[in-house]
Scaffold this active site. Structure first.
Site, mmCIF file in Angstrom:
data_model
loop_
_atom_site.group_PDB
_atom_site.id
_atom_site.type_symbol
_atom_site.label_atom_id
_atom_site.label_comp_id
_atom_site.label_asym_id
_atom_site.label_seq_id
_atom_site.Cartn_x
_atom_site.Cartn_y
_atom_site.Cartn_z
ATOM 1 N N ASP A 1 -16.471 30.535 10.341
ATOM 2 C CA ASP A 1 -17.573 29.595 10.151
ATOM 3 C C ASP A 1 -18.428 29.611 11.412
ATOM 4 O O ASP A 1 -17.935 29.355 12.512
ATOM 5 C CB ASP A 1 -17.032 28.180 9.885
ATOM 6 N N GLU B 1 -20.078 33.703 6.058
ATOM 7 C CA GLU B 1 -21.017 33.050 5.160
ATOM 8 C C GLU B 1 -22.353 33.778 5.199
ATOM 9 O O GLU B 1 -22.813 34.198 6.265
ATOM 10 C CB GLU B 1 -21.210 31.585 5.564
ATOM 11 N N ASP C 1 -15.298 22.199 10.885
ATOM 12 C CA ASP C 1 -15.488 23.646 11.011
ATOM 13 C C ASP C 1 -14.244 24.422 10.586
ATOM 14 O O ASP C 1 -14.356 25.465 9.941
ATOM 15 C CB ASP C 1 -15.869 23.995 12.445
#
Length: 397
Positions: free
Chosen positions: A189, A273, A354
């Site tokens: 992340d 991501e 996170d």
């Protein structure tokens, strides 16, 4: 068995006054030919709806060299001039293929100063590199060796805005071999408080390279603003500003190389991501911090290194609500403001925002590899839709 990889090796060098003058003259001619060819192709398209090919622009270049006002194009090597026409052809190919915007004219002050030489326009013997039209080899600082037996196919000479000279040699590197396979998988992340948070719980500190030099940069920029335009003092002040920017960029790139190399060596599968950074920087409160984090460059490095060494990089859909989804019970929270860094789900599990997002990204990425895109077994949201296709009311950080 090694992987066939074209790899560029970049080195600094210190040219003599004569070499610097010759290269500067070549850069100018390359820029002139590119702009003239672009203007000719644009005029043909606007007036006659005609597409001009590379071979036609090459014939134009021959005719330009025979005119009195452009006779100076004969003073430099013809290969960089032909190469810039090939680059222009590539730019138009991408434009007509809807992969890029329309090519733009190059600027003497803002555009990159570079010239590309192919094998017929340089000599490389015993570690000495001599481009065409030069009597002496370049004084290259060989900071690392080239692959054994490497023969450069192209050489690109460039000068950055800070005045530093670089030479880039494109070679076949047969020494790159796939790493031994393992079962390690990690979700990542990206953030601003911490540059990266791994699904293992590890958090990598954001070095904030730009903030470290912000005071010095602002001071030099104030001095630059006071100089008279076109003066030698302004040129010197501009170089000082450019040197600070170059120092920031070098530190950032060095740090990203270390992180990405480590991740590729340790993990077989890496899940990230699919962030749209170009849209995120439109938030003027976070644009500077997002640009300094260089998420796009991180992803680019990760992907090409994974391809080299036989690793897999999976990008999860940008609308996947990784921060709002409980990794323990799969409950989707209605809202998750950016200032909430720790939260407790109704199931009683307390999450670090996170770390929880990294866990969810890893699960979604592994589900995609096993069951196909958009499928996530045993992980459903209250409304019954696939978690990877959820579109939250606002962008996830």
């Amino acid at each position: 068995m090694g992987t066939h990889v074209k790899r560029a090796y970049r080195y600094r060098f210190c040219p003599t006054d004569a070499q610097a003058a010759e290269l500067s003259r070549t850069f100018g001619c390359v820029r002139k030919v590119y702009n003239m060819a672009l203007a000719a192709r644009t005029e043909a398209w606007v007036t006659r709806q005609e597409r001009v090919s590379y071979h036609q622009t090459s014939a134009m270049l021959t005719a330009w060299k025979k005119t009195g006002e452009l006779a100076y194009l004969n003073e430099v090597s013809s290969v960089p001039l032909q190469q810039t026409l090939r680059h222009l052809q590539t730019a138009f190919t991408h434009f007509f293929g809807r992969r890029a915007k329309y090519p733009r004219f190059t600027s003497r002050k803002k555009s990159r100063r570079s010239a590309e030489y192919t094998t017929s326009a340089f000599r490389f013997r015993d570690g000495a590199l001599t481009p065409a039209k030069m009597a002496e080899p370049l004084a290259v600082v060989w900071s690392r060796p080239l692959p054994e037996g490497a023969k450069p196919s192209t050489v690109t000479v460039s000068q950055d805005s800070a005045g530093r000279w670089f030479v880039s040699l494109l070679c076949d590197d047969l020494g790159i071999k796939p790493l031994p396979a393992n079962v390690n998988a990690v979700g990542i992340d990206a953030g601003l408080d911490h540059l990266l948070t791994l699904s293992t719980g590890e958090k990598i500190t954001n070095p904030r390279h730009e903030r470290r030099d912000r005071a010095a940069l602002a001071r030099q920029q104030r001095r630059l603003a006071k100089k008279e335009k076109g003066s030698a003092n302004r040129a010197r002040a501009r170089r000082k500003v450019a040197k600070i920017h170059a120092r920031i960029t070098d530190r950032r790139r060095n740090g990203l190389h270390k992180i990405t190399t480590r991740l590729v060596r340790e993990d077989q599968t890496i899940v990230i991501e699919d962030l749209t950074v170009r849209n995120m920087v439109k938030n003027h409160r976070l644009a500077r911090a997002i640009s300094d984090a260089a998420w796009s460059e991180f992803r680019s490095m990760l992907e090409y290194k994974a391809q080299w060494y036989g690793r897999a990089v999976i990008a999860v859909d940008r609308w996947f609500p990784s921060s709002r989804l409980c990794s323990a019970c799969n409950t989707l929270q209605d809202k998750m403001p950016l200032n909430v860094r720790t939260w407790t789900c109704a199931c009683g599990m307390t999450h670090d925002r996170d770390v929880n997002a990294a866990h969810n990204l890893l699960a979604a990425g592994l589900a995609v590899t096993v069951c196909g895109a958009g499928v996530r077994p045993q992980r459903s949201t209250p409304d019954g839709q696939s978690a990877t296709k959820q579109k939250p009311s606002r962008r996830e950080p």
